[in-house]
Design an enzyme around this catalytic site. Sequence first.
Site, mmCIF file in Angstrom:
data_model
loop_
_atom_site.group_PDB
_atom_site.id
_atom_site.type_symbol
_atom_site.label_atom_id
_atom_site.label_comp_id
_atom_site.label_asym_id
_atom_site.label_seq_id
_atom_site.Cartn_x
_atom_site.Cartn_y
_atom_site.Cartn_z
ATOM 1 C CE1 TYR A 21 25.846 31.241 25.466
ATOM 2 C CE2 TYR A 21 28.162 30.679 25.496
ATOM 3 C CZ TYR A 21 26.899 30.557 26.027
ATOM 4 O OH TYR A 21 26.699 29.744 27.113
ATOM 5 N NE ARG A 22 23.065 36.304 16.127
ATOM 6 C CZ ARG A 22 22.599 35.609 15.089
ATOM 7 N NH1 ARG A 22 23.409 35.258 14.106
ATOM 8 N NH2 ARG A 22 21.341 35.244 15.042
#
Length: 572
Positions: A474-475
């Site tokens: 979930y950069r």
Amino acid sequence: MSQSVHLLLNLCFCFLNSLPFAIPDSNYENFANCLAKNPSIPSDQISKIIYSRTNFSFTSVLDSYVRNRRFNASSTPKPLLIVTPLAPNQVQATVLCAKILKFQLKIRSGGHDYEGLSYVSNEMNFIILDMFNLRSIRFDIGNEAAWVESGATLGELYYRIWENSKIHAFPAGICPTVGIGGHISGGGYGVLLRKFGLSVDNLIDAQIVDVNGRILDRTAMGEDLFWAISGGGGASFGVILAYKIKLVRVPDLVTVFRIEKDEEQQQETIDIVYKWQEIADRVDNDLFVRLLLQPIKEEKTVKATFIGMFLGDSNRLIAIMNDQFLELGLKKNDCFEMGWAESVLWWFKPGTTTMEELLNRVPDLDSVNFLKRKSDYVQKPITKTGLETLFKKLIELGKTGVVFNPYGGRMGEIAETEKPFPHRSGIVYKIQYSVNWEEDDANVEKEYMAEIRELHDFMTPFVSKNPRQAFLNYRDLDIGTSTTSYNNGKNGYDEGKVYGIKYFKGNFDRLVKVKTMVDPENFFRNEQSIPTLPAAGGGLGGGKERSEGRQLGGLLLGLVLALHQCIITFLT
């Protein structure tokens, strides 16, 4: 002109042509010429795998795997070239040529990086190595294994499993257009994790192209590097060609359900959410129940949606729910029994029965929006009072939703050092903060980004601390970036540690040591890559690169002197 002058000019010309470096007419020609020096690459393929900005297909090739419109504006930095290899040897040559020509290499398999790091860069001289042509899947059902190339999508993998077996599965995500390379190398999170763990917990082998252009399998790369690319982000260490995965056994029938709670009396919904927290990580390992909280601002309510996946039939599921989560009120007619592969399609697109939909690599245009995502981990249930304040905050903000993903089961049985992914025991659930918008407007973007960040700040008292943990896939660039031109400058390690500890906790330093060992010059880099140790020194401007620079300078000086001598000789 005398015969001796002709002879001398010919000698000068031969000398100049013998120099190993030539001045290219363009980036395309320079790169193509470099690839052409590899005898294993057919010359007629080179023009088919390189796209320059002047190529008619450049924009379509670039845009086809952009999954976040925030990074598809006219102002978004564009690569100099896109390379789309058709075979592993072309990947090897691309790595070596990018090093020689000093291009930053961005590696893209599916384009789902939330911050666009696989296809956008702050560096001017970047190119994209797009792996979408390398997507073969080879099964060994007898040994319950498969080799999957990194350009394949999850949907393609799930479809091929379905073709080969109705009692096998692979623990990974629910979005079928996600690319294998980035998904697995960052952990691989999905609805089977309570039973089987993550994708990286079910790896057997891998193939990677390293910084020297070698193809290494697990034996050749060694256990340290294999450990690093099993959840530490492959793009920091090389180019993942393929993973060998271990298939898991599932029942021939699984059960799914979706129940929405949008009570006028919000306290009823809050009570059900609170109960979900109590059982989410402790219920039968065959059961995974995801919770979505979405504000309905005009009605001043929050809708709670419970989506379940159960490895078994509906009768056993109902018995478990009646015993442990009666408050949800699950009934027989809420349940849908189907095969595991069909359930993947149900999660992605309820109501769709055509399995070939899993083979569609391009999402619906309506689903490719401007978006921002953030993450958190919850280590103890939020109190009812805390949930009440959360519901009020969601309604106040009005646009950002949250997804609660339960842990427990197999996740709590695996040591946090077993893989780089450290978020294991002691986690009740993971939070994904999610906001989308459709307007291509800077002011609108600013508003949405401010809202999701405000909600994230609001949640600080309820989530993990020291560090506040985050999920690599979930950069989120909000939690820190490398700003020293990614060249192992004096602050490279310190900057990397800011986000590295949040993603990897105590595993960060081991990742840094592996990185320093396999890529000391930090060739494979991005805004949140693993840095090298400061003691390695030099970065891209030091060590071997400085030596190569001196050699190039000497060659260029020789070129100038030779030209000068030729001109003088000709004139005299």
